[in-house]
Design a protein around this motif. Structure first.
Motif, short mmCIF file in Angstrom:
data_model
loop_
_atom_site.label_atom_id
_atom_site.label_comp_id
_atom_site.label_asym_id
_atom_site.label_seq_id
_atom_site.Cartn_x
_atom_site.Cartn_y
_atom_site.Cartn_z
N TYR A 1 8.87 -0.89 9.21
CA TYR A 1 7.90 -1.91 9.61
C TYR A 1 8.06 -2.36 11.07
CZ TYR A 1 6.64 -2.12 4.71
OH TYR A 1 6.20 -1.79 3.46
N GLY A 2 8.99 -1.75 11.80
CA GLY A 2 9.13 -2.10 13.21
C GLY A 2 7.87 -1.80 13.98
N GLY A 3 7.37 -2.76 14.73
CA GLY A 3 6.16 -2.58 15.53
C GLY A 3 4.87 -2.78 14.77
N GLN A 4 4.93 -2.99 13.45
CA GLN A 4 3.70 -3.16 12.67
C GLN A 4 3.16 -4.60 12.82
OE1 GLN A 4 1.97 -0.95 10.95
NE2 GLN A 4 3.39 0.73 11.38
N VAL A 5 1.84 -4.73 12.84
CA VAL A 5 1.26 -6.07 12.93
C VAL A 5 0.25 -6.34 11.82
CG1 VAL A 5 1.60 -6.34 15.41
CG2 VAL A 5 -0.46 -5.23 14.58
N PHE A 6 -0.37 -5.31 11.27
CA PHE A 6 -1.29 -5.53 10.15
C PHE A 6 -0.57 -6.17 8.98
CE2 PHE A 6 -4.31 -1.92 11.55
CZ PHE A 6 -5.02 -2.83 12.33
N VAL A 7 0.62 -5.67 8.68
CA VAL A 7 1.36 -6.16 7.52
C VAL A 7 1.64 -7.66 7.62
CG1 VAL A 7 3.48 -5.96 6.18
CG2 VAL A 7 2.33 -3.90 7.02
N PRO A 8 2.24 -8.16 8.71
CA PRO A 8 2.49 -9.61 8.77
C PRO A 8 1.20 -10.43 8.74
CG PRO A 8 2.98 -8.57 10.88
CD PRO A 8 2.81 -7.47 9.88
N LEU A 9 0.11 -9.94 9.34
CA LEU A 9 -1.13 -10.71 9.34
C LEU A 9 -1.67 -10.86 7.92
CD1 LEU A 9 -2.90 -9.22 12.50
CD2 LEU A 9 -2.02 -11.55 12.24
N ILE A 10 -1.65 -9.78 7.15
CA ILE A 10 -2.13 -9.85 5.77
C ILE A 10 -1.17 -10.68 4.92
CG2 ILE A 10 -2.70 -8.49 3.72
CD1 ILE A 10 -3.31 -6.14 5.64
N MET A 11 0.13 -10.45 5.10
CA MET A 11 1.13 -11.15 4.30
C MET A 11 1.03 -12.66 4.48
SD MET A 11 4.24 -12.90 4.68
CE MET A 11 4.91 -12.33 6.23
N VAL A 12 0.92 -13.12 5.72
CA VAL A 12 0.90 -14.57 5.95
C VAL A 12 -0.36 -15.20 5.38
CG1 VAL A 12 0.79 -16.34 7.75
CG2 VAL A 12 2.40 -14.45 7.97
N ALA A 13 -1.48 -14.49 5.41
CA ALA A 13 -2.71 -15.03 4.82
C ALA A 13 -2.51 -15.29 3.33
CB ALA A 13 -3.87 -14.07 5.05
N VAL A 14 -1.81 -14.37 2.63
CA VAL A 14 -1.52 -14.57 1.21
C VAL A 14 -0.45 -15.64 1.04
CG1 VAL A 14 -0.72 -13.45 -0.90
CG2 VAL A 14 -2.18 -12.20 0.71
N LEU A 15 0.56 -15.60 1.90
CA LEU A 15 1.64 -16.60 1.83
C LEU A 15 1.10 -18.02 1.94
CD1 LEU A 15 4.61 -17.52 1.92
CD2 LEU A 15 4.57 -17.06 4.39
N ALA A 16 0.10 -18.22 2.80
CA ALA A 16 -0.45 -19.56 2.97
C ALA A 16 -1.02 -20.10 1.67
CB ALA A 16 -1.53 -19.54 4.05
N LEU A 17 -1.68 -19.23 0.90
CA LEU A 17 -2.21 -19.65 -0.39
C LEU A 17 -1.09 -20.02 -1.35
CD1 LEU A 17 -5.00 -16.93 -0.85
CD2 LEU A 17 -5.29 -19.29 -0.04
#
Length: 688
Positions: A246-262
């Motif tokens: 996952y080094g250098g990935q940005v799609f994953v954290p963006l999707i993850m945080v959107a779900v995490l917020a819920l």
């Protein structure tokens, strides 16, 4: 000592205009602080004018008040806004963010969820600009050393020193998912460290070791022939989990945080406040780390790979079209925040393919953007637009040296609509050159600046394409200007005011008006007005342009005129709105606002007729202009018809000021004041 003086100046101004509670908002122009007050009656004007660093105070219509500072206005403004008692006081001047928000509103409509989505993307990356830029410059330094043959940075057997240099820039990109997750969580108003921890769990040595088939026989790894990457699946509690780097990935954290917020906000509603600090983070981690590892992580990788493969197909199938498309869409992606996902694709390309093919064509956009800024800077220097010169200088430096387009885009380009079409031509030219000659690639993520040119290959093609984009946009802006005629007129009026303020600053206390010799006055009184065609007859008399009472400049409610920084003259309290020419000559200044006219006689006397105090703010309302710039006028020719009632109702003083701009070059300029006049009556005697 200097900072103490500035701070005491700031504190004194705030105190004497009625204290912070009396301030609604504060802005500034090139030389003046502009206050909107709750009650202008609370201002102690004489005390304001006595403060060190203040050149004058000018009451405005309604509850507006100006303080003339001069060249140090930005410093004084910052000092005032940094005062503890000024916390919460509004600044009505549009910021870059305001300009950007307005541009987004025009571009993508008013749907709140769409606005929120794009703000989420932008704010997740914007705080990282500094470290991304720093890392890209380290890469550029390494690329220069590699190009010069000093060290081969692609070699496997580099020394410890050069491996350490690699670590200096790889740290940013390796742990970028953690940084993005932190910013994204902060944007969604949840604990940013929870978001960062979820991504960190998937980047620990323990998680990475799950792909070790020797240690974990149940892990199965296969080679992806298309992307040239290895994919492994581990068995976790009897369930298959795809393993990814996952080094250098940005799609994953963006999707993850959107779900995490819920999840996070849902848990906050479940647990009482007194135990949320422990249990909300605990359950958030316990839920989101497995969900991200089993589902969101692989899904984000698939999405990124799919989009990247699509662009790679287009680059391979229609490289010329691709090279043109990228720079042409970037000017619209950046205001929308959509350039960040493309940046993520660049990183993914480097991770999977070993090189990126987007950054090269993107350079054409960046340098077209910087070229347009250079054109604006050229015009600003030529026209002595100091504020724009400073803005463009800073934006151009940030662009050429840092590869950052936001200062140019938000500070200039989105404010002046004429820039975009010219900039797009530069994008087209640069992209076309890139595509026709085979494209440009890079093996490192780098901001496209002058310092990172060695990162791109082939260097000559990249240098030619960005130069062409830069020069094209710059020349088009210089040739056709970036302002509309109305914006040019407004800029001229503001510049005149700034020049007058700065002249006042340089001159210090105004000298008393000069009195013409009696003989000269008597001679001038009997001289007929010079006609427009009589260039050989010296201008000896300036007549009233409007009916009303003539008053000395000392009684005019504007410190610049009253100080005679713009020259000697008179004020007329008008009884009629018909304003005529006071001399014969050529109109050199006719702003679209219609509030002022500059006339130069054939023997070089320069006269300014200024209708009202601060009426430039009316933007042409209440003025019906009857002449054009460069038009020759005779004495008594109609210049403008002013709606005096409308001017007064708008809260402005309609006093008309007539001054001789080049008073200092004449033998004498002698006002005649204290009487009622009609157009054509003598008001100023002039001795060349």
């Amino acid at each position: 000592m200097g900072s103490t003086t500035q701070r005491s100046t700031a504190e004194g101004i705030v105190a004497e205009i009625g204290g912070p509670g009396n301030i609604v908002s504060l802005t500034h122009c090139a030389t003046r602080l502009r206050f909107v007050l709750n009650d202008a009656e609370l201002v102690n004007q004489s005390a304001v004018e006595a403060i060190p660093g203040v050149m004058g105070a000018v009451p405005q219509s309604g509850d507006r008040f100006q303080v003339v500072i001069g060249g140090a206005v930005q410093t004084t403004f910052n000092q005032i806004m940094n005062l503890p008692e000024m916390a919460g006081i509004g600044k009505s001047k549009l910021s870059d963010a305001d300009v950007k928000a307005a541009a987004r509103g025009k571009t993508r409509g008013k749907s709140a969820w769409i606005d929120g989505f794009f703000e989420y993307l932008s704010d997740s990356f914007r705080p990282l600009l500094g470290v991304l830029l720093g890392a890209s410059l380290i890469i550029a330094f390494a690329a220069v050393l590699d190009a010069l043959g000093i060290v081969d940075f692609r070699a496997e057997d580099k020394s410890a020193s050069w491996v350490f240099l690699d670590a200096m820039w790889q740290g940013v990109f390796t742990f970028l998912p953690i940084m993005v997750a932190y910013n994204a969580a902060k944007k969604l108003n949840i604990d940013p460290w929870v978001g960062a921890t979820v991504m960190a769990a998937l980047m620990t040595p323990e998680f990475v070791s799950l792909s070790d088939t020797a240690r974990f026989p149940d892990t199965v790894c296969t080679l992806n022939e298309t992307l040239g990457t290895e994919s492994c699946v581990a068995q976790i509690f009897g369930l298959p989990m795809q393993l990814n780097g996952y080094g250098g990935q940005v799609f994953v954290p963006l999707i993850m945080v959107a779900v995490l917020a819920l999840v996070y906000k849902g848990l906050q509603r479940v647990f009482p406040e007194n135990i949320q600090m422990v249990f909300v983070p605990f359950f958030s981690l316990a839920i989101m780390i497995p969900v991200t590892a089993f589902l969101i992580g692989p899904m984000g990788i698939w999405m990124g790979n799919g989009i990247g493969a699509g662009l790679a197909w287009m680059n391979g199938s229609a490289p010329i079209l691709f090279a043109i498309m990228i720079p042409l869409i970037y000017p619209f992606l950046v205001p929308l925040g959509l350039h960040w996902p493309l940046n993520a694709l660049m990183l993914m390309n480097i991770q999977t393919l070993g090189y990126d093919f987007i950054q090269g064509p993107m350079g054409a956009w960046n340098f077209a953007c910087f070229g347009a800024t250079a054109g604006v800077l050229f015009i600003a220097v030529r026209d002595k637009e100091n504020e724009m010169r400073e803005t463009a200088s800073g934006a151009l430096a940030a662009g050429l040296l840092g590869g950052i387009s936001e200062p140019s885009l938000y500070g200039i380009h989105l404010r002046f609509k004429r820039i975009y079409p010219r900039m797009l031509v530069g994008c087209l030219v640069g992209g076309l050159i890139t595509g026709v000659f085979g494209g440009v690639t890079t093996e490192a993520f780098a901001f496209t600046s002058l310092l990172t040119i060695p990162v791109f290959s082939p260097i000559p093609l990249y240098a030619i394409s960005i130069t062409a984009a830069f020069v094209t946009a710059m020349l088009l802006v210089i040739i056709s200007d970036y302002r509309t005629p109305e914006q040019k007129a407004e800029g001229l009026a503001n510049r005149k005011q700034a020049e007058a303020d700065l002249a006042l600053e340089a001159a210090g206390p105004a000298a008393p008006p000069r009195t013409a010799p009696a003989a000269a006055s008597a001679s001038a009184a009997g001289t007929s007005t010079a006609s427009a065609s009589a260039a050989s007859t010296p201008t000896a008399l300036i007549v009233a342009p409007v009916a009303g009472k003539v008053v000395p400049l000392d009684e005019v409610a504007d410190k610049v005129f009253a100080s005679r920084a713009l020259g000697e003259g008179v004020g007329i309290q008008p009884t009629d709105g018909r304003v005529t020419s006071p001399v014969a000559g050529v109109l050199v200044t006719v702003p679209a606002s219609g509030h002022a006219f500059g006339i130069k006689t054939d023997d070089g006397v320069e006269v300014l007729v200024h209708i009202g105090i601060d009426t430039v703010q009316l933007e042409g309302k209440c003025f019906e202009v009857a002449v054009q710039k460069r038009q020759r006028v005779a004495v008594g020719d109609l210049l403008v018809t002013a709606d005096l009632t409308g001017i007064r109702d708008a809260g402005y003083d309609p006093t008309t000021v007539v001054v001789v701009i080049n008073s200092k070059t004449l033998s004498s300029v002698s006002p005649r004041t204290g009487s009622d006049v009609v157009p054509g009556d003598p008001i100023i005697d002039v001795a060349p």
